[in-house]
Design an enzyme around this catalytic site. Structure first.
Site, PDB file in Angstrom:
ATOM      1  N   ILE A   1       5.475  -8.523   7.351  1.00 26.33           N
ATOM      2  CA  ILE A   1       4.026  -8.431   7.509  1.00 26.33           C
ATOM      3  C   ILE A   1       3.431  -9.796   7.832  1.00 26.33           C
ATOM      4  O   ILE A   1       2.507  -9.910   8.645  1.00 26.33           O
ATOM      5  CB  ILE A   1       3.380  -7.863   6.223  1.00 26.33           C
ATOM      6  CG1 ILE A   1       3.917  -6.462   5.923  1.00 26.33           C
ATOM      7  CG2 ILE A   1       1.861  -7.813   6.368  1.00 26.33           C
ATOM      8  CD1 ILE A   1       3.516  -5.935   4.548  1.00 26.33           C
TER       9      ILE A   1
ATOM     10  N   TYR B   1       7.004  -6.827 -10.993  1.00 36.87           N
ATOM     11  CA  TYR B   1       6.414  -6.795  -9.648  1.00 36.87           C
ATOM     12  C   TYR B   1       5.004  -6.217  -9.698  1.00 36.87           C
ATOM     13  O   TYR B   1       4.058  -6.795  -9.130  1.00 36.87           O
ATOM     14  CB  TYR B   1       7.292  -5.959  -8.724  1.00 36.87           C
ATOM     15  CG  TYR B   1       6.713  -5.778  -7.333  1.00 36.87           C
ATOM     16  CD1 TYR B   1       6.644  -6.843  -6.451  1.00 36.87           C
ATOM     17  CD2 TYR B   1       6.245  -4.538  -6.913  1.00 36.87           C
ATOM     18  CE1 TYR B   1       6.118  -6.686  -5.182  1.00 36.87           C
ATOM     19  CE2 TYR B   1       5.718  -4.365  -5.637  1.00 36.87           C
ATOM     20  CZ  TYR B   1       5.652  -5.441  -4.778  1.00 36.87           C
ATOM     21  OH  TYR B   1       5.124  -5.285  -3.518  1.00 36.87           O
TER      22      TYR B   1
END
Length: 335
Positions: A55, A208
């Site tokens: 990304i 995470y």
């Protein structure tokens, strides 16, 4: 964290991921993702972390295509020359460069900022994009759990060190912008201020999700501080969705296999995943607008906990302690 708690954290993360995948698959079947039209950005400067892959690479390329001077901040100096060459060639923009920055090292972050400031150029857009996902338990150079240290603390420090440049670069009607990439996993994240390092038990999924939740809380508090100071800088969160990148190499093997076989169908491409970040960085619709959670180039609600101002302040203060940063709350609120 017990094995049962770790399993629950994993199930929550995969459940929210499955929901996003189903929504993306439905959209794909109904016509897909149409590339937005973004306005040209001549004479603007952007820093994109993690811009050599996935990304981040797509974001850097899109901003360069719009005419921006793009500085890729990354730790993959082995790929840097080729990445810069490729973006220059594909965008016909020569103002693309790489500066080494390892977000797992506060020393490296400070060195990056020092080198950037030596260029004596403005900074109009900072895209906090880099990250690790569901890695085995390990620590950063400074001894912090890697998800929290890289995804969150590294970007917290980087943003704070660049705030003065961002403030000096923004102007009335043309604000500088901080874009921080989070994830739908923040919806199942839990922030324990007494155990931000997951020392009571490690879950890669829980760690995470916590790091992505922390990024949203950080962005909202940053925006509040900037607004209180009357700064011409805004801060927003971008959620890219489920994107077909190499970040998934540490996920459960069955999930990884499904992604390998069918990922092209239900995942966004890195280009599609970058559009929300680019939208947050350049869209005229967001001029002067901050404190928003953006998904598919639209504002949506984040987890209710992220709007807790007390929790935002507590995390900010703790982050200042962990990074050795001055708590800018007083400075920002006094202008």
């Amino acid at each position: 964290m017990s094995a049962l708690s770790a399993a629950r954290a994993a199930l929550r993360v995969y459940a929210v991921g499955a929901a996003v995948v189903l929504a993306q698959l439905l959209r794909r079947c109904l016509g897909g993702f149409a590339e937005p039209v973004f306005p040209a950005q001549p004479e603007r400067v952007a820093v994109v972390t993690g811009g050599t892959d996935g990304i981040g690479y797509a974001t850097a390329k899109c901003l360069a295509k719009l005419g921006m001077h793009v500085i890729i901040a990354g730790n993959n100096d082995g790929k840097a020359l080729e990445v810069v060459r490729k973006i220059k060639e594909e965008t016909l923009n020569e103002k693309v460069e790489f500066l080494y920055c390892d977000l797992a090292s506060m020393r490296s972050v400070r060195q990056f900022v020092q080198k950037f400031k030596m260029k004596n150029i403005p900074l109009h857009v900072l895209v906090n994009n880099a990250g690790v996902m569901m890695v085995p338990e390990r620590s950063t150079e400074d001894g912090y759990e890697e998800h929290f240290g890289v995804n969150y603390l590294g970007h917290f420090l980087l943003t704070n060190l660049l705030l003065d440049t961002l403030k000096a670069s923004g102007s009335p009607g043309r604000s500088a912008r901080v874009v921080t990439v989070s994830s739908a996993t923040h919806y199942v994240g839990e922030l324990n201020l007494d155990d931000l390092q997951s020392r009571s038990g490690y879950s890669a999924h829980g760690a995470y999700a916590q790091s992505k939740l922390a990024l949203v809380l950080f962005t909202y508090h940053l925006q509040a501080l900037l607004a209180a100071a009357g700064s011409h800088v805004t801060a927003n969160v971008a959620d890219p969705g489920v994107v077909n990148t190499n970040l998934y190499r540490h996920v459960f093997w069955g999930t990884g296999l499904m992604k390998k076989i069918f990922g092209w169908w239900f995942s966004k491409t890195p280009e599609e995943g970058s559009w929300t970040s680019v939208y947050a960085a350049v869209s005229p619709a967001l001029e002067g607008v901050g404190g928003r959670y953006l998904y598919n180039e639209k504002e949506t609600k984040s987890l209710a906990t992220t709007y807790d101002r007390k929790l935002q302040r507590q995390l900010w203060a703790r982050s200042c302690q962990m990074t050795g940063s001055a708590d800018v709350t007083q400075d920002a609120s006094s202008g």
